[in-house]
Design a protein around this motif. Structure first.
Motif, PDB file in Angstrom:
ATOM      1  N   ALA A  47      -4.140  -4.243  -6.854  1.00 55.70           N
ATOM      2  CA  ALA A  47      -3.471  -3.052  -7.395  1.00 55.70           C
ATOM      3  C   ALA A  47      -2.224  -2.675  -6.604  1.00 55.70           C
ATOM      4  O   ALA A  47      -1.301  -2.077  -7.145  1.00 55.70           O
ATOM      5  N   HIS A  48      -2.181  -3.012  -5.318  1.00 59.45           N
ATOM      6  CA  HIS A  48      -1.043  -2.604  -4.482  1.00 59.45           C
ATOM      7  C   HIS A  48       0.006  -3.711  -4.344  1.00 59.45           C
ATOM      8  O   HIS A  48       0.929  -3.594  -3.561  1.00 59.45           O
ATOM      9  N   GLU A 102       2.536   1.612  -3.388  1.00 56.38           N
ATOM     10  CA  GLU A 102       1.543   2.010  -4.387  1.00 56.38           C
ATOM     11  C   GLU A 102       1.270   3.518  -4.298  1.00 56.38           C
ATOM     12  O   GLU A 102       1.097   4.188  -5.319  1.00 56.38           O
ATOM     13  N   HIS A 114       0.828  -1.209   0.000  1.00 64.19           N
ATOM     14  CA  HIS A 114       0.000   0.000   0.000  1.00 64.19           C
ATOM     15  C   HIS A 114       0.867   1.266   0.000  1.00 64.19           C
ATOM     16  O   HIS A 114       0.569   2.230  -0.715  1.00 64.19           O
TER      17      HIS A 114
END
Lengths: 498, 498
Positions: A280-281, A14, A11
């Protein structure tokens, strides 16, 4: 627990990536001209924070611990990609990275200056310095990844690609192209005698071209809730999957180059927008590699938007957004003659679909020899010229600016990247063939402006796969066979043959 | 050596601030609609990194060490501002910040929902929770800064501002305004009888309004090498000093509100663009505070752009960019009657120059009592109504939406901020008076479109001072006397009096 720590790290990384991507896109589109110095400082400091957090020594322990735990299949794949990222980020000593960054930055600056002056001798020492460092880097990466040096460089851009697999495919393609190019040029001459190129009925305003570009993007599936189109000097696809920024540039004497550029970048954008959002992370959730990425842009630009079916759909779209006079007297064949024009040239980035691979294979062959020490920079102009003469019948000996000095890649230290362009073209053709097998109606769908079946197939087989597989595995799973040159060769024969 | 460490920290924090500022401006202007969730996550993580780096315990040692060293005068001031930032960033325990952030976020969300429904009783418990936390925060800040609780809150927004100094100035202004407002309204009635408001000859296209806005920005000194104008739902001035992003919004039935908004934000932008660049990465190089910032926007909007001289310059500019028919039949007096219109109203953000301070003073009085425990949230509607009736002759008892529920500040936990608006108006008037003393030809300069003398004075006396002085010191050095209400009162009398 250790996986949880990797997840939290993901996280944070990202978020830094998000900032770097948006700041990078903003720099080329909306930034004030005097904002560059502070922007560069900010991005360099953020990149430093990224590197510091991505290479922290405790991450090695988290990975080792997580490897002992029971994981789902995708959990194990996610861990493998975390490890791959960590290995790639840590395999070069900080001191080496500093030396290399300094050398390539200086060499790039020098290149910009001396290329314009066509001054190979002035530039040579800088490139020699870069090649020396790249050899060192290749060995460091090779040791860390247990690969051959050039394979270790290629692996950064498309994991799993190896000379042992790529070279035979390129060899076959090269042999084909050397014979096919004269045929294609002759066939083109015959076509142009029957149907001479129609003139453009411009000028075409930027506003109308923008409207047409947006309409074409929307038609082929670009999600405007998660992306936008702007203008920049060099077109690119940037941003983040939740907000993909693509750009184009406009000339007012013709509109096809901007439209085709927009469709190329839209191909990249669809891949980013279609990645699995829940990962996505994680490295697992990112696009697989540069070759696969290029396959997605070339799929839209070359496999889709250079076809007769696409233009049967697109002609009315052009009329609607540019006016009925924009293509006065043009038929679909006139468009195809324009966009599928073949020509021998010195410059890779200006090359067409038929000659482009020869430019790439030339570089692929030369950069292997440079990395492996079989070729020295001093001998590069002659080596380049020999291949250029053999493959394209053009000599560059007296014109290094359009020879070995034409690309930024080598001055910038990027070796192992060039193959991605042509691997992308091969993959796109092979994906198209697999798609036509899976969706036999696809050409009719395109004619009717229905791009959903085509995107659904790619979403499932490419986009949603993220980085679950190596590049060769991904291709084999998507198309049912290992990457080969057959489909691209068949495609070229069909489009450009007699 | 310790100062060197603070300097390096400053560069890192500046880079994170740069990212946060550009990402924030981008969010409101260019971000795709679906990009918000990931953007919020990225900005929250970057803010976390900022907080972590800005509050590291070793910074206290660096500051203590640096205080023992010999420093230049500005070095000592720079250190004092580093210390001020560090104290403000560390005086609240992390656990408290988490509780407060959670409470104010929820309260803000609830406010958005319940304000629309005019539901005070539903919202009250949330505001009570916020006020409880704000009292706790004020005490924590007061202990750290050795100030009274409300002073400690105000000090965040304009260092050096104290109730002991602000309250008497506001008291005098309030007394004046309660008597002056009926006079001004009567005078306005007489003026409007002689010269009724002229109708707008719209519609006015966005493109032409944008051209006019850009021309006005350029005229008053906005540096387009270091900034730009875009569109957003709520106008703001954001970005960074090297790339200031201002925004506006357009309505097509009239063009004055967008133009005046652009000039207001340009006032903010000139301050940011004029800050000392060599200290950009130190707290010393930042704008002094919110009140001073507002003085710069109101200086351009109210002191400059609402004058006859400005409009003698600006009328031809409007004709040039909007066409000669845009203001058909209007004279300078017709513009002034529009932009200087006075009206009693419920809503602070819609208020004019004469009534605005009464809205602020009401809040200033009430929020002191809320912080100090002399007023409870349950009694707020009555207390608000009593002051509203006394100052503006309007009752809000049956309409909390336009009463104590109208602003986001209190639901968001921002107490001590409201005075900045009116302090800005007072400062702007006092600066204007000092400027006219220093540059007696300034009104002629404006009439001729020469804004350099006016900007030179502010650059030297305000912008280049950065954060070298407290807000009261800055004003005293710039204008030769402590902040007082005389100049603003004289200004109102001249503009709105009989």
């Amino acid at each position: 627990m250790s996986f949880q720590k990797l997840d939290e790290l993901g996280h944070k990384l990202e978020s830094l990536e998000h900032a770097l991507s948006i700041l990078g896109a903003d720099e080329a589109t909306h930034m004030a001209s005097g904002g560059g110095e502070k922007r560069a400082e900010a991005m360099s400091n953020l990149a430093g924070m990224y590197h510091e957090q991505a290479t922290a020594p405790e991450i090695a322990d988290w990975i080792a611990d997580a490897e002992k735990a029971e994981l789902t299949e995708d959990g194990a794949r996610a861990l493998r990609e975390f490890k791959r990222s960590y290995t790639n980020a840590t395999c070069l000593p900080t001191e080496f990275v500093r030396r290399r960054t300094q050398a390539t930055m200086l060499s790039e600056q020098l290149w910009r200056d001396l290329r314009a002056k066509n001054d190979w001798q002035g530039f040579r020492p800088a490139l020699e310095g870069v090649v020396k460092l790249v050899r060192e880097e290749a060995q460091l990466r090779a040791d860390a990844l247990k690969l051959a040096p050039y394979d270790a460089l290629m692996d950064q851009y498309d994991p799993g690609n190896r000379v042992a697999n790529v070279a035979p495919v390129f060899e076959r393609l090269k042999t084909f192209l050397k014979g096919f190019l004269p045929e294609a040029l002759a066939a083109q001459n015959r076509r142009l005698t029957e149907r001479p190129l129609k003139p453009f009925a411009g000028p075409y305003t930027v506003e109308k071209q923008r409207d047409l570009g947006l309409a074409a993007m929307a038609a082929v599936g670009f999600d405007f809730d998660h992306g936008s189109l702007s203008v920049s000097h060099h077109p690119f696809c940037g941003g983040v999957p939740s907000d993909v920024r693509i750009t184009t540039r406009y000339r007012t004497d013709e509109f096809l180059s901007s439209l085709m550029g927009v469709l190329h970048e839209t191909g990249h954008a669809l891949y980013e927008q279609g990645l699995p959002p829940e990962w996505a992370h994680w490295p697992l959730g990112k696009a697989r590699g540069m070759g696969v990425h290029e396959s997605q842009s070339l799929f839209v630009e070359m496999q889709l938007a250079h076809t007769r079916e696409f233009w049967e759909f697109a002609m009315p779209l052009v009329h609607q957004h540019m006016g009925h006079d924009a293509m006065r007297g043009w038929e679909v064949d006139d468009v195809l003659n324009r966009v599928n024009h073949v020509e021998r040239g010195y410059i890779r980035v200006d090359a067409d679909e038929v000659t482009y691979p020869l430019h790439v294979i030339l570089r692929f062959e030369l950069e292997q020899d440079l990395v492996n020490g079989k070729l020295e920079v001093a001998d590069l102009p002659e080596a380049w010229d020999a291949k250029m003469s053999e493959y394209l019948g053009l000599s560059t000996l007296d014109n290094p600016k359009d020879g070995p000095m034409q690309d930024v890649h080598w001055p910038g230290g990027a070796f192992g990247y060039f193959p991605s362009y042509t691997l992308g073209a091969l993959m796109a053709a092979q994906q198209w063939a697999a798609l036509e097998k899976a969706v036999p109606t696809v050409r009719d769908d395109i004619r009717q402006g229905n791009f959903a079946p085509l995107n659904d197939w790619r979403r499932e087989n490419i986009w949603l796969q993220g980085s679950r597989w190596s590049t060769p595995e991904l291709m084999e799973r998507a198309t049912g066979e290992a990457l080969n040159a057959d489909y691209f060769i068949a495609h070229l024969k069909k489009r450009y043959g007699a």
